[in-house]
Design an enzyme around this catalytic site. Structure first.
Site, mmCIF file in Angstrom:
data_model
loop_
_atom_site.group_PDB
_atom_site.id
_atom_site.type_symbol
_atom_site.label_atom_id
_atom_site.label_comp_id
_atom_site.label_asym_id
_atom_site.label_seq_id
_atom_site.Cartn_x
_atom_site.Cartn_y
_atom_site.Cartn_z
ATOM 1 N N ARG A 10 76.644 -74.924 -30.807
ATOM 2 C CA ARG A 10 76.743 -74.569 -31.980
ATOM 3 C C ARG A 10 77.245 -73.294 -32.690
ATOM 4 N NH1 ARG A 10 70.527 -76.593 -33.033
ATOM 5 N NH2 ARG A 10 71.284 -74.565 -31.380
ATOM 6 N N GLN A 28 66.560 -55.593 -54.590
ATOM 7 C CA GLN A 28 67.706 -55.727 -54.964
ATOM 8 C C GLN A 28 68.846 -56.147 -54.781
ATOM 9 O OE1 GLN A 28 68.517 -53.702 -58.766
ATOM 10 N NE2 GLN A 28 70.651 -54.215 -59.098
ATOM 11 N N ARG A 50 86.214 -48.659 -53.899
ATOM 12 C CA ARG A 50 85.083 -48.916 -54.443
ATOM 13 C C ARG A 50 84.297 -47.444 -54.217
ATOM 14 N NH1 ARG A 50 83.681 -53.208 -57.819
ATOM 15 N NH2 ARG A 50 85.283 -55.210 -57.090
ATOM 16 N N LYS A 79 70.461 -48.386 -48.259
ATOM 17 C CA LYS A 79 70.783 -49.428 -48.808
ATOM 18 C C LYS A 79 71.260 -50.452 -47.499
ATOM 19 C CE LYS A 79 74.127 -48.070 -52.427
ATOM 20 N NZ LYS A 79 75.673 -48.124 -53.321
ATOM 21 N N HIS A 136 78.038 -43.362 -51.014
ATOM 22 C CA HIS A 136 78.987 -44.711 -50.799
ATOM 23 C C HIS A 136 79.762 -45.363 -50.977
ATOM 24 C CE1 HIS A 136 78.905 -49.104 -50.310
ATOM 25 N NE2 HIS A 136 79.018 -48.209 -48.703
ATOM 26 N N ASP A 178 86.198 -44.632 -60.965
ATOM 27 C CA ASP A 178 86.123 -44.935 -59.903
ATOM 28 C C ASP A 178 87.168 -43.526 -60.361
ATOM 29 O OD1 ASP A 178 83.502 -45.817 -59.016
ATOM 30 O OD2 ASP A 178 85.144 -47.065 -58.167
#
Length: 175
Positions: free
Chosen positions: A23, A46, A59, A72, A119, A168
């Site tokens: 599957r 979050q 980003r 994170k 990051h 940025d």
């Protein structure tokens, strides 16, 4: 899940342990017990998604300052990215060093980023979607950033002419 520590202590590549059959496959993408056993933050408050229309979108570099520092867990659900983390811990032997890894929807990798790391990422494909789990609530008062091409970090981004927003592009060099 399989955990491999990166060259930056405390940051881990987390790979899916797939259970495959005719599957497809089933795999856990998070387990608090496994994270806790390795001394990693087992509590995320979050989750967010970033959708990026164009290849070469960049980003970052972002982080949240104390007392809102956050860990994170990053995973790509569509497309692929060149994901970069930079150690900003004041007393770290790897301070200002970075690690870069390709995360893709098909490679089963995630990146665990500890607190006090910047990051950022650059998309390698059009229509790339990135999923974030964070250990702290977003608070714009504590949002920080550094230039994506800051010479202190020596990051070699894979694609020229990145697509970026004004914020940025205007972050200062890290001090």
């Amino acid at each position: 899940m399989f955990f491999t520590e990166t060259a930056l202590p405390g940051a881990f590549v987390v790979e899916l342990e797939k259970r495959e059959d005719e599957r497809g496959f089933f795999a856990r993408t998070f387990c608090a017990q496994e994270f806790r056993a390795r001394g990693l933050t087992p509590h995320f408050v979050q989750c967010s998604t970033s959708f990026n229309i164009r290849r070469a979108t960049l980003r970052g570099l972002h982080w949240q300052a104390p007392p809102r520092s956050e860990a994170k867990l990053i995973r790509v659900t569509r497309g692929s990215i060149y994901d970069v983390i930079v150690d900003l811990r004041p007393d770290s032997q790897t301070r200002l060093q970075h690690v870069a890894i390709e995360l893709a929807a098909g490679n089963g990798r995630m990146l665990y980023i500890p607190e006090a790391f910047a990051h950022g990422f650059q998309t390698l494909e059009d229509d790339t979607e990135v999923s974030y789990q964070m250990s702290e609530f977003f608070d714009p008062e504590y949002t920080r950033g550094a230039r994506w091409n800051d010479l202190a970090f020596k990051i070699k981004w894979p694609l020229p002419d990145p697509i970026m927003n004004d914020r940025d592009r205007s972050w200062p060099d890290f001090q």
